[in-house]
Design an enzyme around this catalytic site. Structure first.
Site, mmCIF file in Angstrom:
data_model
loop_
_atom_site.group_PDB
_atom_site.id
_atom_site.type_symbol
_atom_site.label_atom_id
_atom_site.label_comp_id
_atom_site.label_asym_id
_atom_site.label_seq_id
_atom_site.Cartn_x
_atom_site.Cartn_y
_atom_site.Cartn_z
ATOM 1 N N ASP A 27 2.098 -5.145 5.131
ATOM 2 C CA ASP A 27 2.343 -6.201 3.696
ATOM 3 C C ASP A 27 2.714 -7.683 3.923
ATOM 4 O O ASP A 27 3.564 -7.959 3.220
ATOM 5 C CB ASP A 27 3.062 -5.545 2.697
ATOM 6 C CG ASP A 27 2.517 -4.026 2.358
ATOM 7 O OD1 ASP A 27 1.375 -3.571 2.850
ATOM 8 O OD2 ASP A 27 2.967 -3.400 1.409
ATOM 9 N N ASP A 69 -1.180 -4.451 0.837
ATOM 10 C CA ASP A 69 -0.804 -3.796 -0.571
ATOM 11 C C ASP A 69 -2.076 -4.358 -1.327
ATOM 12 O O ASP A 69 -2.356 -5.458 -1.263
ATOM 13 C CB ASP A 69 0.390 -4.310 -1.220
ATOM 14 C CG ASP A 69 0.934 -3.331 -2.182
ATOM 15 O OD1 ASP A 69 0.639 -2.119 -2.061
ATOM 16 O OD2 ASP A 69 1.822 -3.753 -3.133
ATOM 17 N N HIS A 71 -3.946 -3.742 -4.922
ATOM 18 C CA HIS A 71 -3.937 -3.228 -6.106
ATOM 19 C C HIS A 71 -5.156 -3.627 -7.004
ATOM 20 O O HIS A 71 -5.626 -4.785 -7.017
ATOM 21 C CB HIS A 71 -2.547 -3.468 -7.040
ATOM 22 C CG HIS A 71 -1.465 -2.718 -6.332
ATOM 23 N ND1 HIS A 71 -1.337 -1.656 -5.690
ATOM 24 C CD2 HIS A 71 -0.186 -3.658 -5.955
ATOM 25 C CE1 HIS A 71 -0.209 -1.391 -5.014
ATOM 26 N NE2 HIS A 71 0.460 -2.765 -5.416
ATOM 27 N N SER A 77 1.747 0.271 -11.185
ATOM 28 C CA SER A 77 3.037 -0.206 -10.754
ATOM 29 C C SER A 77 3.353 -1.499 -11.465
ATOM 30 O O SER A 77 4.515 -1.859 -11.290
ATOM 31 C CB SER A 77 3.229 -0.265 -9.252
ATOM 32 O OG SER A 77 2.728 -1.573 -8.778
ATOM 33 N N HIS A 88 1.295 -8.137 -8.719
ATOM 34 C CA HIS A 88 1.221 -8.411 -7.290
ATOM 35 C C HIS A 88 0.187 -8.055 -6.537
ATOM 36 O O HIS A 88 -0.318 -6.931 -6.869
ATOM 37 C CB HIS A 88 2.481 -8.195 -6.594
ATOM 38 C CG HIS A 88 2.805 -6.679 -6.584
ATOM 39 N ND1 HIS A 88 3.111 -6.017 -7.299
ATOM 40 C CD2 HIS A 88 2.556 -5.885 -5.384
ATOM 41 C CE1 HIS A 88 3.212 -4.642 -7.095
ATOM 42 N NE2 HIS A 88 2.802 -4.602 -5.772
ATOM 43 N N LYS A 113 -3.811 -0.545 1.245
ATOM 44 C CA LYS A 113 -3.094 0.660 0.400
ATOM 45 C C LYS A 113 -2.952 0.719 -0.964
ATOM 46 O O LYS A 113 -3.037 -0.754 -1.453
ATOM 47 C CB LYS A 113 -1.741 0.978 1.224
ATOM 48 C CG LYS A 113 -0.947 0.099 0.963
ATOM 49 C CD LYS A 113 0.435 0.423 1.723
ATOM 50 C CE LYS A 113 1.615 -0.585 1.655
ATOM 51 N NZ LYS A 113 1.972 -0.889 0.015
ATOM 52 N N GLU A 120 0.794 5.044 -7.194
ATOM 53 C CA GLU A 120 1.703 4.198 -6.559
ATOM 54 C C GLU A 120 1.949 4.730 -5.241
ATOM 55 O O GLU A 120 2.040 5.811 -5.188
ATOM 56 C CB GLU A 120 2.995 3.882 -7.219
ATOM 57 C CG GLU A 120 3.932 3.065 -6.170
ATOM 58 C CD GLU A 120 3.365 1.625 -6.222
ATOM 59 O OE1 GLU A 120 2.309 1.431 -5.610
ATOM 60 O OE2 GLU A 120 4.178 0.557 -6.107
ATOM 61 N N ALA A 148 7.794 -4.060 2.639
ATOM 62 C CA ALA A 148 9.424 -4.487 2.183
ATOM 63 C C ALA A 148 10.129 -3.438 2.961
ATOM 64 O O ALA A 148 9.659 -2.412 2.940
ATOM 65 C CB ALA A 148 9.918 -4.588 0.949
ATOM 66 N N CYS A 152 7.694 -0.283 1.646
ATOM 67 C CA CYS A 152 6.747 0.141 2.588
ATOM 68 C C CYS A 152 6.996 0.468 3.886
ATOM 69 O O CYS A 152 6.529 1.494 4.779
ATOM 70 C CB CYS A 152 5.504 -0.980 2.732
ATOM 71 S SG CYS A 152 3.925 -0.289 3.599
HETATM 72 C C1 VGL Z 1 5.627 -2.618 -2.018
HETATM 73 C C2 VGL Z 1 6.671 -3.234 -3.846
HETATM 74 C C3 VGL Z 1 5.706 -3.138 -4.741
HETATM 75 C C4 VGL Z 1 5.688 -2.283 -0.604
HETATM 76 C C5 VGL Z 1 4.455 -2.345 -2.740
HETATM 77 O O1 VGL Z 1 4.892 -1.903 -0.055
HETATM 78 O O2 VGL Z 1 6.638 -2.623 0.313
HETATM 79 N N1 VGL Z 1 6.929 -2.882 -2.703
HETATM 80 N N2 VGL Z 1 4.325 -2.810 -4.084
HETATM 81 ZN ZN ZN Z 2 2.594 -3.021 -4.573
#
Ligand code: VGL
Ligand code: ZN
Length: 206
Positions: A27, A69, A71, A77, A88, A113, A120, A148, A152
């Site tokens: 990500d 990521d 979405h 989420s 995001h 993903k 989520e 993060a 992830c």
């Molecule tokens: C993530 C927060 C929101 C991640 C994804 O993949 O780290 N963190 N969406």
């Molecule tokens: Zn996300």
């Protein structure tokens, strides 16, 4: 002649990247970088390191996997849907794109993903074909970094260990959201506890 101070001898991993290693970067996307809608603090500082890892894996060559990521607009989420996060990484938007100053090798495999509106997913293995793709290229050891740390990266490392991959955690190419102070550190500890070997770029031999 300088005498070696045994206390000063830091543990050096000295790892040589092989063709059966794979780089898995989670990500690295505009929304997780400074200025993005879910900015990970200081996440821009890992970009030069990410470049070094990409270049090294490319030169071996060893396979590179980049997760995104990805979405749908009304993902569960998002806060508007009752989730924990601001909107995001909406698929096909600028926020979901990698930063303009990060060159993405043509050989890199992109793994999308969390693409389902009602689910989520933090792990790069969940709802993707990453494991099959890794097997297909003969990858045996995984070098995991990205954003993060406590979402992830952590969940991907958990799955990778469950799948019995040797895992190296790229300590200089991860970044935590730290929604609660210490989340990132706790995640690092858990991953190391699970057998992930913490390394830095300097630990790689040329
Ligand atoms: C993530 C927060 C929101 C991640 C994804 O993949 O780290 N963190 N969406
Ligand atoms: Zn996300």
């Amino acid at each position: 002649m300088k005498r070696a101070d045994p206390m000063a001898v830091t543990q050096s991993a000295s790892i040589t990247i092989r063709p059966d290693d794979a780089l898995v970067l989670a990500d690295i996307q505009n929304d997780f970088l400074p200025g993005g809608s879910l900015a990970v603090p200081r996440s821009d500082t890992i970009i030069p390191r990410v470049r070094l890892y990409l270049t090294r894996f490319l030169s071996v060559p060893a396979p590179i996997f980049l997760t995104r990521d990805w979405h749908p607009r009304h993902h569960c989420s998002f806060r508007a849907q009752g989730g924990p996060w601001p909107e995001h990484c909406v698929a096909e938007t600028r926020g979901a794109a990698p930063p303009e100053d990060l060159w993405i090798p043509d050989a890199a495999v992109i793994v999308h993903k969390a693409t389902r509106v009602d689910q989520e997913v933090y792990s790069a293995f969940q709802g993707t074909h990453l494991n099959e793709q890794l097997k297909a290229v003969g990858a045996r050891r995984l070098f995991i970094g990205g954003l993060a740390t406590e979402y992830c990266v952590l969940n991907s490392v958990r799955d990778a260990r469950r799948l019995r991959y040797p895992v190296y955690l790229l300590m200089d190419a991860i970044g935590a959201i730290d929604r609660n102070p210490g989340d990132g550190l706790a995640a690092e500890r858990e991953m190391i506890e699970l057998g992930a070997v913490p390394i830095r770029f300097e630990d790689l031999t040329t």
